[in-house]
Design an enzyme around this catalytic site. Structure first.
Site, PDB file in Angstrom:
ATOM      1  N   PHE A 126       1.198  -1.355  -0.401  1.00  0.00           N
ATOM      2  CA  PHE A 126      -0.197   0.378  -0.347  1.00  0.00           C
ATOM      3  C   PHE A 126       1.222   1.654  -0.110  1.00  0.00           C
ATOM      4  O   PHE A 126       1.502   1.341   0.828  1.00  0.00           O
ATOM      5  CB  PHE A 126      -0.886   0.114   1.491  1.00  0.00           C
ATOM      6  N   ASP A 197       1.500  -4.432   8.569  1.00  0.00           N
ATOM      7  CA  ASP A 197       0.060  -3.264   8.672  1.00  0.00           C
ATOM      8  C   ASP A 197      -0.862  -3.854   8.492  1.00  0.00           C
ATOM      9  O   ASP A 197      -1.136  -5.288   7.786  1.00  0.00           O
ATOM     10  CB  ASP A 197       0.596  -3.058   7.186  1.00  0.00           C
ATOM     11  N   TYR A 222     -10.965   2.600  10.197  1.00  0.00           N
ATOM     12  CA  TYR A 222     -11.962   2.657   9.302  1.00  0.00           C
ATOM     13  C   TYR A 222     -12.374   1.760   8.102  1.00  0.00           C
ATOM     14  O   TYR A 222     -13.483   1.971   7.592  1.00  0.00           O
ATOM     15  CB  TYR A 222     -11.745   4.269   8.479  1.00  0.00           C
ATOM     16  N   LYS A 223     -11.570   0.602   8.319  1.00  0.00           N
ATOM     17  CA  LYS A 223     -12.091  -0.611   6.967  1.00  0.00           C
ATOM     18  C   LYS A 223     -12.770  -1.607   7.879  1.00  0.00           C
ATOM     19  O   LYS A 223     -14.178  -0.599   7.629  1.00  0.00           O
ATOM     20  CB  LYS A 223     -11.099  -0.748   6.287  1.00  0.00           C
ATOM     21  N   ARG A 371     -12.584  -3.781  -6.947  1.00  0.00           N
ATOM     22  CA  ARG A 371     -12.186  -4.427  -6.017  1.00  0.00           C
ATOM     23  C   ARG A 371     -13.603  -4.627  -5.484  1.00  0.00           C
ATOM     24  O   ARG A 371     -14.786  -3.349  -5.896  1.00  0.00           O
ATOM     25  CB  ARG A 371     -11.790  -3.067  -5.661  1.00  0.00           C
TER      26      ARG A 371
END
Lengths: 412, 412
Positions: A126, A197, A222-223, A371
């Site tokens: 990422f 991560d 927040y995921k 995605r």
């Protein structure tokens, strides 16, 4: 075997996780396959935020740091997240952003391995993970080098030059899952530390940080944790490192005595030294509600359902769109695939816009990835049928070629 | 001249700022003299946060990054704050905490002055400012030294060894105001850059960053800007430095093309490169409402009223408590005093607890300071009379000696 909608409805009837759907406030006429990017609103977060804003801030004001327990929120929510990632409660806290936490822990780690100058990661990690390490390297005038090697060359690249191995457990685009325990052991064998991560794994997989012997970790609020837009992030420091790990963003909240107002920084014992500035109370409060729902669910069931959903989604795409319509970026083997699936198509951007216009929300990742995230607490198996039916219709009609779906927006 | 409550009521009747009081949701039976630590709730923030939570997050979900303008919040709110501190709209953005922003800009600044190894500040500066610089110095292995000298020795300490002068314009404890323009000019004369912490001045004084030729600044969102507990902070980079200033917390939101997902960091042009991780939307939204109220008020009037309130408060303490009851930590000259006043007393902690129990809220700063903040948008002159009457009563009766006022809490 042809999949039917009735088969999926049967799965939903038997789904032990189905009752959790009522704990989320879902928009009508929407199939939300983007909980891996921004999780949905927990019902409890609405009342909680009203209370925090109107009572705790509005009425309690400065007194709420004590009376409403604001000062304890980072460790309290951290302790709850710890239970989701195989850590002890005092090994996790909540602060800042994933990016900032990466910087703190990477800097702390390289300081613990003097003489070693390499931080190892993989290309295509990422981007913010790589960018933050480039920033650290630049600040240190090149005393630390970020080296990226493809996953299949990682084991060989782990040499005694390496201070730290930094990887994202579940790849944000492909969904590929690294073998955290094996890579951590391999890193330790050459004397390197590890920083994982967990942004795409916390709340999606049964993560076992201590079982894998991990040294440091960070992750996103927040995921899958449903903490709200821009929620603060978490960080993990294994207890065995807590007295040695000194991070450079030494703000007053990480001081041993933050309200003594002395001139010299003295790190707090334990995990608290990894706090920096004043905690963001609105974001922390929303995150606590998101984590609280997740903490009541069985992670084994979540993983089982999301694996099945990924398999079903891929099978439905092939069944309804045809075998050659999309490339499949993600692993077909659910055991090494996280909780999202990525397809590829040269017109991926426009196709995703057309889907969103129909209320099926996934996201697009340049250059060509569509995605789709599967969040078992609030998605039904039958939703997959409906989503792929829309996708097939868009492809069959060529609807995505309409000009209105071509315009790029700021965030995609 | 003896001050009477009637005199203060007259001042309130003539107060052009009085209508602003209705724009804040104030707790009943409370005189809040701590807006310098946590500002009160703007009425508009209540509805705004409901909308952000229930509509933008709950309904819009990921689409709100574009549709609700979330992605633009840092620059939009930054532009509004710019108007309060004498900066151009494109010189200010909102991100992270004051502490983190200090680190970014200090690191960017020292990189612009290679060969100079001193960052100059003053002892007793707000602790996190010193701590963050100690962290930066430690990370750089001592290549940068934080040197603190008292204010009256500052001019002489500015030599050509100094890369950066870091000062808080209004001292958090004493309320003393530095001459920002003069010290900045003096720093520039020896080739040093300046970084001003505006935490206790933004929204309290008519700050003129560009008029003073300041290079960098940071400030707090939750004090005079009424952005809510742990609100994100702002930062300023003078336009002339924007192409040279490279900060090390190079997260994806500061990338020139954050959604291209490339492996290599390339800083965005202008102020945006100083963003790091994903913006905290709940906190930013609340802050926007706080700043919006402030932006409609005349800063000259705010300063005039808060200066008068400070003078009146000191006079009332002497009149009602007696001339020797408290020491006066703050300057008596309002021209060099910010928007708060600090008194000293060996029993300061207990006295403040007794005041708070009566609904008069100030705060205590170790070892002996009672701090009272004057926020002209929602305080009345008559409130000062009532607050000091309580204080005098507490001192006369010895009420503060009760055991319940002695116990220290986590945050004081």
């Amino acid at each position: 075997m042809t999949i039917t909608r009735a088969m999926l409805e049967t799965l939903d009837r038997d789904d032990m996780l189905a009752p959790f759907r009522a704990e989320f406030d879902l928009p009508p006429d929407t199939i939300y396959l983007d909980g891996n990017s921004l999780g949905v609103l927990p019902v409890a977060a609405k009342a909680r935020l009203r209370r925090v804003v109107e009572d705790e801030w509005g009425r309690g004001l400065i007194r709420s740091w004590n009376d409403a327990g604001w000062i304890d929120l980072p460790s309290r929510v951290g302790g709850m997240i710890a239970g989701l990632v195989g850590a002890a409660a005092d090994e996790v806290t909540v602060a800042d952003s994933t990016s900032v936490n990466l910087f703190k822990l990477a800097a702390a780690a390289v300081r613990m391995r003097p003489g070693r100058r390499v931080i190892l990661s993989e290309p295509g990690n990422f981007p913010t993970d790589l960018y933050m390490l480039q920033g650290l390297s630049g600040l240190l005038g090149g005393a630390i080098e970020l080296r990226t090697v493809p996953a299949d060359a990682m084991a060989d690249a782990l040499t005694d030059e390496v201070a730290l191995l930094l990887l994202t457990q579940v790849h944000y685009k492909t969904g590929h899952v690294h073998d955290m325990a094996a890579l951590t052991a391999r890193a330790h064998a050459v004397g390197a530390l590890t920083l994982w991560d967990l942004s795409h794994s916390a709340g999606a997989l049964a993560v076992d940080l201590n079982g894998a012997g991990v040294d440091f970790a960070v992750g996103c609020g927040y995921k899958y944790l449903n903490g709200g837009p821009g929620a603060p992030a978490f960080l993990f420091v294994a207890r065995r490192h807590q007295d040695q790990a000194v991070q450079p963003l030494s703000g007053w909240m990480g001081h041993a005595a933050p309200f003594a107002f002395g001139d010299d920084y003295r790190p707090a014992p334990g995990i608290r030294r990894h706090l920096c500035g004043t905690p963001p109370i609105l974001g922390l409060s929303a995150l606590e509600e998101g984590v609280a729902v997740m903490a009541r669910a069985d992670m084994g069931r979540i993983r089982e359902k999301s694996s099945r959903m990924g398999d079903l989604f891929l099978a439905l795409v092939e069944q309804m769109c045809g075998p050659d319509c999309f490339g499949v970026i993600s692993p077909r083997d659910a055991r090494i695939r996280g909780s999202h699936v990525s397809l590829s198509h040269p017109d991926g951007y426009a196709i995703m816009q057309a889907l969103i216009a129909r209320g099926v929300i996934g996201d697009f990742r340049a250059p060509d990835a569509l995605r789709f995230g599967f969040t078992p607490l609030y998605l039904r198996h039958a939703d997959l049928w409906d989503a792929v039916a829309h996708l097939a219709d868009i492809m069959r009609t060529g609807e995505y070629r309409q000009e209105r779906f071509q315009t790029k927006t700021a965030v995609t």
